[in-house]
Motif scaffolding. Sequence first.
Motif, PDB file in Angstrom:
ATOM      1  N   VAL A 105       8.687  28.536  -0.293  1.00 37.21           N
ATOM      2  CA  VAL A 105       8.439  29.295   0.726  1.00 37.21           C
ATOM      3  C   VAL A 105       8.360  27.945   1.762  1.00 37.21           C
ATOM      4  O   VAL A 105       9.281  28.003   2.893  1.00 37.21           O
ATOM      5  N   ARG A 106       8.191  26.282   1.778  1.00 42.76           N
ATOM      6  CA  ARG A 106       8.302  25.641   1.959  1.00 42.76           C
ATOM      7  C   ARG A 106       9.653  24.775   1.907  1.00 42.76           C
ATOM      8  O   ARG A 106      10.359  24.891   2.882  1.00 42.76           O
ATOM      9  N   MET A 107      10.626  25.469   0.839  1.00 39.21           N
ATOM     10  CA  MET A 107      12.030  24.817   0.958  1.00 39.21           C
ATOM     11  C   MET A 107      12.976  25.674   1.796  1.00 39.21           C
ATOM     12  O   MET A 107      14.130  25.530   2.107  1.00 39.21           O
ATOM     13  N   ILE A 108      12.499  26.786   1.522  1.00 39.30           N
ATOM     14  CA  ILE A 108      13.510  27.514   2.550  1.00 39.30           C
ATOM     15  C   ILE A 108      13.372  27.840   3.701  1.00 39.30           C
ATOM     16  O   ILE A 108      14.130  27.360   4.669  1.00 39.30           O
ATOM     17  N   TYR A 109      11.954  27.288   4.219  1.00 42.28           N
ATOM     18  CA  TYR A 109      11.672  27.262   6.118  1.00 42.28           C
ATOM     19  C   TYR A 109      12.172  25.590   6.050  1.00 42.28           C
ATOM     20  O   TYR A 109      12.946  25.701   6.931  1.00 42.28           O
ATOM     21  N   GLU A 110      12.464  24.897   5.292  1.00 44.94           N
ATOM     22  CA  GLU A 110      13.053  23.514   6.106  1.00 44.94           C
ATOM     23  C   GLU A 110      14.556  23.485   5.746  1.00 44.94           C
ATOM     24  O   GLU A 110      14.926  23.228   6.635  1.00 44.94           O
ATOM     25  N   GLY A 111      14.744  24.831   4.916  1.00 45.36           N
ATOM     26  CA  GLY A 111      16.453  24.595   4.353  1.00 45.36           C
ATOM     27  C   GLY A 111      16.818  25.446   5.484  1.00 45.36           C
ATOM     28  O   GLY A 111      17.612  25.323   6.229  1.00 45.36           O
ATOM     29  N   ILE A 112      16.931  26.133   5.586  1.00 52.68           N
ATOM     30  CA  ILE A 112      17.095  27.704   6.712  1.00 52.68           C
ATOM     31  C   ILE A 112      17.088  27.041   8.895  1.00 52.68           C
ATOM     32  O   ILE A 112      18.209  26.612   9.114  1.00 52.68           O
ATOM     33  N   PHE A 113      15.821  26.109   7.991  1.00 50.10           N
ATOM     34  CA  PHE A 113      15.232  25.631   9.919  1.00 50.10           C
ATOM     35  C   PHE A 113      16.255  24.548  10.099  1.00 50.10           C
ATOM     36  O   PHE A 113      16.020  23.638  10.945  1.00 50.10           O
ATOM     37  N   LYS A 114      16.644  23.396   8.822  1.00 54.05           N
ATOM     38  CA  LYS A 114      17.209  22.284   8.859  1.00 54.05           C
ATOM     39  C   LYS A 114      16.516  21.367   9.192  1.00 54.05           C
ATOM     40  O   LYS A 114      16.333  20.050   9.742  1.00 54.05           O
ATOM     41  N   ARG A 115      15.149  21.861   9.041  1.00 54.01           N
ATOM     42  CA  ARG A 115      13.609  20.715   9.653  1.00 54.01           C
ATOM     43  C   ARG A 115      13.099  20.139   8.694  1.00 54.01           C
ATOM     44  O   ARG A 115      13.293  19.493   7.713  1.00 54.01           O
ATOM     45  N   LYS A 116      13.892  18.611   9.367  1.00 48.49           N
ATOM     46  CA  LYS A 116      13.475  17.039   8.726  1.00 48.49           C
ATOM     47  C   LYS A 116      11.782  17.321   8.323  1.00 48.49           C
ATOM     48  O   LYS A 116      11.193  16.848   9.479  1.00 48.49           O
ATOM     49  N   MET A 117      11.587  15.321   7.576  1.00 47.79           N
ATOM     50  CA  MET A 117      10.036  15.835   7.476  1.00 47.79           C
ATOM     51  C   MET A 117       9.516  14.262   9.037  1.00 47.79           C
ATOM     52  O   MET A 117      11.150  13.306   9.022  1.00 47.79           O
ATOM     53  N   LYS A 118       9.249  14.475   9.373  1.00 54.46           N
ATOM     54  CA  LYS A 118       8.753  13.724  10.329  1.00 54.46           C
ATOM     55  C   LYS A 118       8.312  11.692   9.814  1.00 54.46           C
ATOM     56  O   LYS A 118       8.664  11.602   9.356  1.00 54.46           O
ATOM     57  N   MET A 119       9.634  11.442  10.826  1.00 54.24           N
ATOM     58  CA  MET A 119       9.740   9.864  10.640  1.00 54.24           C
ATOM     59  C   MET A 119       8.560   9.205  10.880  1.00 54.24           C
ATOM     60  O   MET A 119       8.667   8.511  11.964  1.00 54.24           O
ATOM     61  N   SER A 120       7.296   8.639  10.169  1.00 48.25           N
ATOM     62  CA  SER A 120       6.418   8.285  11.615  1.00 48.25           C
ATOM     63  C   SER A 120       6.843   6.582  11.017  1.00 48.25           C
ATOM     64  O   SER A 120       7.413   6.108  10.244  1.00 48.25           O
ATOM     65  N   ALA A 121       5.979   5.594  11.668  1.00 48.74           N
ATOM     66  CA  ALA A 121       6.620   4.314  11.823  1.00 48.74           C
ATOM     67  C   ALA A 121       5.777   3.557  10.347  1.00 48.74           C
ATOM     68  O   ALA A 121       4.115   4.419  10.522  1.00 48.74           O
ATOM     69  N   GLY A 122       5.828   2.491  10.355  1.00 50.29           N
ATOM     70  CA  GLY A 122       4.139   1.894   9.900  1.00 50.29           C
ATOM     71  C   GLY A 122       4.757   1.610   8.050  1.00 50.29           C
ATOM     72  O   GLY A 122       6.013   2.502   7.763  1.00 50.29           O
ATOM     73  N   ASP A 123       3.161   1.223   7.205  1.00 46.05           N
ATOM     74  CA  ASP A 123       4.123   0.406   6.019  1.00 46.05           C
ATOM     75  C   ASP A 123       3.141   0.774   5.434  1.00 46.05           C
ATOM     76  O   ASP A 123       2.385   0.949   4.315  1.00 46.05           O
ATOM     77  N   LYS A 124       1.905   2.127   5.797  1.00 48.07           N
ATOM     78  CA  LYS A 124       0.699   2.294   4.860  1.00 48.07           C
ATOM     79  C   LYS A 124       0.881   3.862   5.041  1.00 48.07           C
ATOM     80  O   LYS A 124       0.861   4.511   6.760  1.00 48.07           O
ATOM     81  N   VAL A 125       0.215   4.352   4.047  1.00 49.66           N
ATOM     82  CA  VAL A 125      -0.517   5.640   4.673  1.00 49.66           C
ATOM     83  C   VAL A 125      -1.969   5.702   5.003  1.00 49.66           C
ATOM     84  O   VAL A 125      -3.132   5.436   4.839  1.00 49.66           O
ATOM     85  N   PRO A 126      -1.758   7.227   6.371  1.00 50.05           N
ATOM     86  CA  PRO A 126      -2.797   7.131   7.087  1.00 50.05           C
ATOM     87  C   PRO A 126      -4.360   7.574   6.884  1.00 50.05           C
ATOM     88  O   PRO A 126      -4.034   7.931   5.536  1.00 50.05           O
ATOM     89  N   GLY A 127      -5.315   7.199   7.331  1.00 51.24           N
ATOM     90  CA  GLY A 127      -5.737   8.074   6.687  1.00 51.24           C
ATOM     91  C   GLY A 127      -7.707   7.799   6.027  1.00 51.24           C
ATOM     92  O   GLY A 127      -7.062   6.444   5.993  1.00 51.24           O
ATOM     93  N   SER A 128      -8.641   8.198   6.146  1.00 51.56           N
ATOM     94  CA  SER A 128     -10.021   8.148   5.337  1.00 51.56           C
ATOM     95  C   SER A 128      -9.617   7.541   3.513  1.00 51.56           C
ATOM     96  O   SER A 128      -8.427   8.416   2.993  1.00 51.56           O
ATOM     97  N   THR A 129     -10.782   6.859   2.687  1.00 58.46           N
ATOM     98  CA  THR A 129     -11.302   6.775   1.548  1.00 58.46           C
ATOM     99  C   THR A 129     -11.152   7.780   1.088  1.00 58.46           C
ATOM    100  O   THR A 129     -10.336   8.975   0.398  1.00 58.46           O
TER     101      THR A 129
END
Length: 262
Positions: free
Chosen positions: A117-141
Amino acid sequence: MNPITGILIFLTGLIAGTLGGLLGIGGCVIMLPALIFIFKYPLPLAIGTTITAVILTATSGAIGHIKLKNVDYSTTKVVAVSGAVGAAVGSVIFFYVANKFWLLNFILGFAFLYVSVRMIYEGIFKRKMKMSAGDKVPGSTLAKSLIGFFIGIITGIVGLGGGYALVPSFIYILGSPVKIAVGTSLASFISMAVVSGAFKLYQGVVDVIAAIFLGVGTIIGAQIGARLTKVVPSWAIKAIFGFVFLFVSLKFIYMGFHTLMS
């Protein structure tokens, strides 16, 4: 294993690595169904062989991304430890469900349904992963620990986890930059693959020679796939393989129902 089978398994790894490098998916999602449906491996043996092969794949990929400085080491430590614990838990669960083929088929079926489902959605709608900036993975431990733990459990049970689950979790849940998500995922996943592979070896459900052939094939293929990203529209191939994985998922689910009813 005869030489022809060895060559075919190596080529399977090569294809898995190439598509994985091109589409940003884990080689597991190609190697596992290939072992089951093409090479007719029993389900537990296919799972054990696949996750053992991924030890080589993840290690090689992580080294490459470390050189490119695409790894968030603080996140890697958290996810690697929690993921290893989860992989141990999942491997213990696998020990009890390994002979329940209907349940493994259902788990794999719904896991591949998510991929398709994820591949079909990203493929058909040509959806690209959002390009966030930075060199870290955000979020809590805590958030990272929970992600690592639950994906580790999945890895221990069905041998899937790296590009299949960690990368989208880092990007879509935590908002990570794509290249950092990929590099950190590979580095984090090594511990999960090692723990899960060690359990599977102990349980006697690993074809070590096949795992080596697959692992070497994916390492080479990943380099080819990375270069193809410059000339091949990944959205089109992603849509095509999304439907392929949809068929795979439905086949697993059907096999689960068939085994349960027989």
